[in-house]
Motif scaffolding. Structure first.
Motif, PDB file in Angstrom:
ATOM      1  N   ASP A 161      93.529  13.052  51.470  1.00 46.91           N
ATOM      2  CA  ASP A 161      92.758  11.835  51.708  1.00 46.91           C
ATOM      3  C   ASP A 161      93.210  10.717  50.762  1.00 46.91           C
ATOM      4  OD1 ASP A 161      91.257  12.973  53.713  1.00 46.91           O
ATOM      5  OD2 ASP A 161      89.675  13.654  52.365  1.00 46.91           O
ATOM      6  N   ASP A 162      93.453  11.078  49.487  1.00 47.52           N
ATOM      7  CA  ASP A 162      93.980  10.100  48.523  1.00 47.52           C
ATOM      8  C   ASP A 162      95.322   9.556  48.999  1.00 47.52           C
ATOM      9  OD1 ASP A 162      91.882  10.306  46.809  1.00 47.52           O
ATOM     10  OD2 ASP A 162      92.893  11.576  45.340  1.00 47.52           O
ATOM     11  N   LEU A 163      96.149  10.455  49.512  1.00 42.34           N
ATOM     12  CA  LEU A 163      97.485  10.064  49.964  1.00 42.34           C
ATOM     13  C   LEU A 163      97.391   9.019  51.077  1.00 42.34           C
ATOM     14  CD1 LEU A 163     100.553  10.345  50.112  1.00 42.34           C
ATOM     15  CD2 LEU A 163     100.217  12.310  51.632  1.00 42.34           C
ATOM     16  N   LEU A 164      96.512   9.254  52.054  1.00 42.63           N
ATOM     17  CA  LEU A 164      96.351   8.299  53.147  1.00 42.63           C
ATOM     18  C   LEU A 164      95.896   6.942  52.619  1.00 42.63           C
ATOM     19  CD1 LEU A 164      96.235   7.468  56.088  1.00 42.63           C
ATOM     20  CD2 LEU A 164      93.956   8.502  56.242  1.00 42.63           C
ATOM     21  N   GLY A 165      94.889   6.945  51.743  1.00 48.45           N
ATOM     22  CA  GLY A 165      94.387   5.695  51.193  1.00 48.45           C
ATOM     23  C   GLY A 165      95.434   4.948  50.402  1.00 48.45           C
ATOM     24  N   GLN A 166      96.189   5.673  49.547  1.00 51.53           N
ATOM     25  CA  GLN A 166      97.213   5.027  48.725  1.00 51.53           C
ATOM     26  C   GLN A 166      98.367   4.506  49.576  1.00 51.53           C
ATOM     27  OE1 GLN A 166      96.659   4.246  45.827  1.00 51.53           O
ATOM     28  NE2 GLN A 166      95.196   5.690  44.982  1.00 51.53           N
ATOM     29  N   MET A 167      98.703   5.241  50.645  1.00 53.51           N
ATOM     30  CA  MET A 167      99.777   4.793  51.527  1.00 53.51           C
ATOM     31  C   MET A 167      99.368   3.533  52.291  1.00 53.51           C
ATOM     32  SD  MET A 167     102.657   6.488  51.435  1.00 53.51           S
ATOM     33  CE  MET A 167     103.402   6.307  53.052  1.00 53.51           C
ATOM     34  N   ILE A 168      98.126   3.489  52.764  1.00 53.12           N
ATOM     35  CA  ILE A 168      97.634   2.295  53.453  1.00 53.12           C
ATOM     36  C   ILE A 168      97.640   1.100  52.506  1.00 53.12           C
ATOM     37  CG2 ILE A 168      95.558   1.236  54.432  1.00 53.12           C
ATOM     38  CD1 ILE A 168      94.934   3.878  55.769  1.00 53.12           C
ATOM     39  N   ASP A 169      97.158   1.326  51.288  1.00 49.92           N
ATOM     40  CA  ASP A 169      97.092   0.251  50.290  1.00 49.92           C
ATOM     41  C   ASP A 169      98.489  -0.266  49.962  1.00 49.92           C
ATOM     42  OD1 ASP A 169      96.165  -1.529  48.431  1.00 49.92           O
ATOM     43  OD2 ASP A 169      95.362  -0.036  47.056  1.00 49.92           O
ATOM     44  N   ALA A 170      99.415   0.647  49.680  1.00 49.57           N
ATOM     45  CA  ALA A 170     100.764   0.238  49.290  1.00 49.57           C
ATOM     46  C   ALA A 170     101.529  -0.379  50.459  1.00 49.57           C
ATOM     47  CB  ALA A 170     101.531   1.439  48.734  1.00 49.57           C
ATOM     48  N   SER A 171     101.381   0.185  51.642  1.00 50.57           N
ATOM     49  CA  SER A 171     102.144  -0.290  52.795  1.00 50.57           C
ATOM     50  C   SER A 171     101.678  -1.655  53.270  1.00 50.57           C
ATOM     51  CB  SER A 171     102.043   0.719  53.945  1.00 50.57           C
ATOM     52  OG  SER A 171     102.582   1.969  53.573  1.00 50.57           O
ATOM     53  N   SER A 172     100.371  -1.918  53.164  1.00 52.34           N
ATOM     54  CA  SER A 172      99.833  -3.182  53.680  1.00 52.34           C
ATOM     55  C   SER A 172     100.323  -4.391  52.885  1.00 52.34           C
ATOM     56  CB  SER A 172      98.301  -3.150  53.661  1.00 52.34           C
ATOM     57  OG  SER A 172      97.804  -3.026  52.337  1.00 52.34           O
ATOM     58  N   SER A 173     100.817  -4.160  51.671  1.00 48.54           N
ATOM     59  CA  SER A 173     101.351  -5.280  50.878  1.00 48.54           C
ATOM     60  C   SER A 173     102.703  -5.743  51.393  1.00 48.54           C
ATOM     61  CB  SER A 173     101.485  -4.865  49.409  1.00 48.54           C
ATOM     62  OG  SER A 173     102.517  -3.899  49.251  1.00 48.54           O
ATOM     63  N   GLY A 174     103.381  -4.865  52.149  1.00 48.22           N
ATOM     64  CA  GLY A 174     104.700  -5.199  52.668  1.00 48.22           C
ATOM     65  C   GLY A 174     105.808  -5.120  51.646  1.00 48.22           C
ATOM     66  N   VAL A 175     105.480  -4.696  50.424  1.00 52.07           N
ATOM     67  CA  VAL A 175     106.454  -4.638  49.329  1.00 52.07           C
ATOM     68  C   VAL A 175     106.921  -3.192  49.142  1.00 52.07           C
ATOM     69  CG1 VAL A 175     106.798  -5.043  46.862  1.00 52.07           C
ATOM     70  CG2 VAL A 175     105.358  -6.597  48.195  1.00 52.07           C
ATOM     71  N   PRO A 176     108.235  -2.952  48.950  1.00 53.46           N
ATOM     72  CA  PRO A 176     108.720  -1.588  48.718  1.00 53.46           C
ATOM     73  C   PRO A 176     108.005  -0.934  47.531  1.00 53.46           C
ATOM     74  CG  PRO A 176     110.563  -3.045  49.149  1.00 53.46           C
ATOM     75  CD  PRO A 176     109.346  -3.918  49.017  1.00 53.46           C
ATOM     76  N   PHE A 177     107.759   0.365  47.641  1.00 56.49           N
ATOM     77  CA  PHE A 177     107.078   1.098  46.576  1.00 56.49           C
ATOM     78  C   PHE A 177     107.709   2.474  46.409  1.00 56.49           C
ATOM     79  CE2 PHE A 177     104.878   1.811  50.581  1.00 56.49           C
ATOM     80  CZ  PHE A 177     104.732   3.204  50.630  1.00 56.49           C
ATOM     81  N   ASP A 178     107.388   3.113  45.273  1.00 54.14           N
ATOM     82  CA  ASP A 178     107.929   4.439  44.963  1.00 54.14           C
ATOM     83  C   ASP A 178     106.911   5.527  45.248  1.00 54.14           C
ATOM     84  OD1 ASP A 178     110.366   3.438  44.111  1.00 54.14           O
ATOM     85  OD2 ASP A 178     109.709   3.245  42.020  1.00 54.14           O
ATOM     86  N   MET A 179     107.429   6.680  45.679  1.00 53.53           N
ATOM     87  CA  MET A 179     106.625   7.889  45.816  1.00 53.53           C
ATOM     88  C   MET A 179     107.253   8.958  44.925  1.00 53.53           C
ATOM     89  SD  MET A 179     106.024   7.991  49.971  1.00 53.53           S
ATOM     90  CE  MET A 179     104.941   9.431  49.884  1.00 53.53           C
ATOM     91  N   VAL A 180     106.431   9.574  44.078  1.00 59.71           N
ATOM     92  CA  VAL A 180     106.914  10.636  43.197  1.00 59.71           C
ATOM     93  C   VAL A 180     106.603  11.974  43.844  1.00 59.71           C
ATOM     94  CG1 VAL A 180     106.723  11.706  40.930  1.00 59.71           C
ATOM     95  CG2 VAL A 180     106.618   9.218  41.136  1.00 59.71           C
ATOM     96  N   LEU A 181     107.638  12.786  44.021  1.00 57.96           N
ATOM     97  CA  LEU A 181     107.516  14.072  44.704  1.00 57.96           C
ATOM     98  C   LEU A 181     107.786  15.218  43.743  1.00 57.96           C
ATOM     99  CD1 LEU A 181     109.740  13.210  47.810  1.00 57.96           C
ATOM    100  CD2 LEU A 181     107.308  12.725  47.515  1.00 57.96           C
ATOM    101  N   ARG A 182     107.140  16.336  44.024  1.00 55.47           N
ATOM    102  CA  ARG A 182     107.427  17.570  43.296  1.00 55.47           C
ATOM    103  C   ARG A 182     107.819  18.620  44.325  1.00 55.47           C
ATOM    104  NH1 ARG A 182     102.602  20.469  40.677  1.00 55.47           N
ATOM    105  NH2 ARG A 182     101.970  18.284  40.420  1.00 55.47           N
ATOM    106  N   GLY A 183     109.095  18.987  44.340  1.00 61.11           N
ATOM    107  CA  GLY A 183     109.588  19.933  45.328  1.00 61.11           C
ATOM    108  C   GLY A 183     110.151  21.186  44.699  1.00 61.11           C
ATOM    109  N   ALA A 184     110.710  22.046  45.547  1.00 60.32           N
ATOM    110  CA  ALA A 184     111.261  23.317  45.065  1.00 60.32           C
ATOM    111  C   ALA A 184     112.440  23.088  44.127  1.00 60.32           C
ATOM    112  CB  ALA A 184     111.681  24.172  46.259  1.00 60.32           C
ATOM    113  N   SER A 185     113.155  21.983  44.342  1.00 57.27           N
ATOM    114  CA  SER A 185     114.335  21.704  43.508  1.00 57.27           C
ATOM    115  C   SER A 185     114.025  20.779  42.338  1.00 57.27           C
ATOM    116  CB  SER A 185     115.428  21.085  44.386  1.00 57.27           C
ATOM    117  OG  SER A 185     114.961  19.915  45.027  1.00 57.27           O
TER     118      SER A 185
END
Length: 449
Positions: A161-185
């Motif tokens: 739910d946080d992810l959806l809210g943060q994505m809507i907030d960041a995307s609606s600005s129209g400005v590129p943004f960073d996403m920090v991921l934690r993966g297997a590698s």
């Protein structure tokens, strides 16, 4: 049946939120020594009333709001004995307290709801990507199935739910943004340009268009709708989907994307049944959705039970931590609401996101059918939205009254009646336009399905 549930949920939602809002005005007015004449839930014709002290309490015919009517010389003559209890005779600070009390009551109610939820435990999903659509903006950005998203545009992500809210907030600005991921590698940072990714026009389906899902779906059929294109092709529950037009079906979303693009066109589908491959012709039926023709076949996928169990999480706090989490949730929601409203005014976010009574009834009804926890969460969200809306500096709203009383505090005299009358006409025009837009959006959502 769903319509009845939505109607009942709508009435309960409005009843609770309006009562709390108006009681905030009433409670503070009484503490400031102001005589309250009427406490009304609803507008128009009085259906039920009773007297308690100086105040007439009533239920009215139109349940789309309420009001608290106070003694005021500007409305009717006041006896000398009651002059000190008249609203217009009060110090501006008292008037400001009465104006802000309604929105404050809605804020307190939302905090209470969130505190109860965080204390008892909130069921949600981890911000782990279970599926990535082939060729989607998410895959092109470097996101892979199994990645956990830790932050979006510098804001931490705790749940899906946080992810959806943060994505809507960041995307609606129209400005590129960073996403920090934690993966297997290991950890990674990916850059997302919402304009190039096609997600700058925000809505609840943003993550679907971005190409990620929290559902660990495997390409095995769980159900086939009777009479559907899939049933006509001979597909059965338990079939494993292998190829479509000779190309491997690596995920269920790949199948969905193919079907959407090929309405009423024959497709060669290979399934594995009892260990043996079967080739059949599948012709998606045509479905009109928001003015577009898409393919539909009537298949339901299967969730991987082990991965689905691992995807679940519950947020539960002790009493003090629950208070802190409630405040953080409420403050974040208020800030998000204000940013979205501001971006609507500047054209960055479409006004189609504004909903009216039908949307409210639909949301309340769906949350009520999902259970008590989602319904309480929805009540908290709407209560905060009501608080923010009422604090806008628009005449007729609490924020408009607050603006007038602040001007009186600064200048030492009330705002002239002619100025208030002009402001009232402007406020009425604004609210009428807002309601017309909301009703139009409601109607459009109904006819577009």
């Amino acid at each position: 049946m769903n319509g009845l549930i939505s109607l009942l949920a709508f009435i309960v939602t409005l009843g609770i939120l309006v009562t709390v809002h108006e009681y905030g005005h009433y409670w503070v007015a009484r503490r400031c020594g102001i005589k309250v004449l009427t406490f009304s839930i609803g507008f128009g014709k009085k259906l039920l009333s009773w007297q308690r002290g100086d105040t007439t309490w009533q239920l009215a015919a139109i349940p789309l709001g309420g009001y608290v009517r106070m003694l005021d010389e500007r409305e009717a003559p006041v006896d000398d004995a009651d002059l000190s209890r008249s609203f217009n005779q009060q110090h501006p600070l008292k008037k400001m307290a009465v104006a802000v009390a309604g929105p404050a009551a809605n804020l307190i109610l939302a905090l209470l709801f969130y505190w109860i939820l965080f204390l008892s435990g909130v069921s949600t999903l981890k911000p782990v990507v279970a599926d990535v659509v082939s060729g989607s903006p998410a895959q092109l950005a470097g996101i892979r199935a199994g990645d956990r998203i830790d932050s979006v545009a510098g804001e931490p992500v705790v749940s899906w739910d946080d992810l959806l809210g943060q994505m809507i907030d960041a995307s609606s600005s129209g400005v590129p943004f960073d996403m920090v991921l934690r993966g297997a590698s290991g950890d990674a940072t990916v850059r997302v340009d919402p304009v190039k990714a096609g997600i700058s026009n925000v809505d609840a389906d943003l993550l679907d268009r971005f190409g990620i899902s929290p559902l660990p779906i495997i390409p095995v059929v769980s159900q086939v709708e009777p009479g559907s294109a899939a049933a006509q092709a001979g597909i059965r529950a338990g079939d494993k989907l292998s190829l479509i037009n000779g190309k491997p079906l690596d995920s269920w979303t790949t199948l969905q994307q193919t079907l959407i693009k090929h309405p009423d066109q024959p497709l060669q589908l290979t399934v594995i049944r009892a260990g043996a491959p079967l080739v059949m012709t599948l012709t998606p039926h045509v479905l009109e959705l928001k003015g577009k023709r898409i393919g539909r076949v009537g298949l339901a996928p299967t969730l991987d039970p082990q991965r689905w169990d691992a995807q679940q999480m519950q947020l539960r706090y002790g009493p003090l931590d629950a208070m802190a989490a409630s405040w953080s949730k409420a403050w974040g929601t208020v800030g998000f609401t204000l940013r979205m409203f501001g971006r609507m005014l500047t054209g960055q976010v479409s006004t189609s996101q504004i909903g009216g009574p039908v949307t409210l009834a639909t949301v309340a009804g769906r949350s009520a059918q999902m259970g008590l926890e989602p319904f309480i969460s929805t009540l908290a969200l709407i209560s905060l939205s009501l608080a923010v809306l009422n604090l806008l500096p628009v005449p007729l709203l609490d924020g408009g009254h607050l603006m007038y009383h602040t001007a009186e505090l600064v200048t030492g005299r009330p705002v002239p009646e002619r100025v208030q009358a002009f402001g009232m006409r402007l406020g009425l025009a604004f609210l009428a336009g807002l309601m017309a837009l909301a009703l139009y959006n409601d109607f459009f959502r109904l006819i577009s399905g």
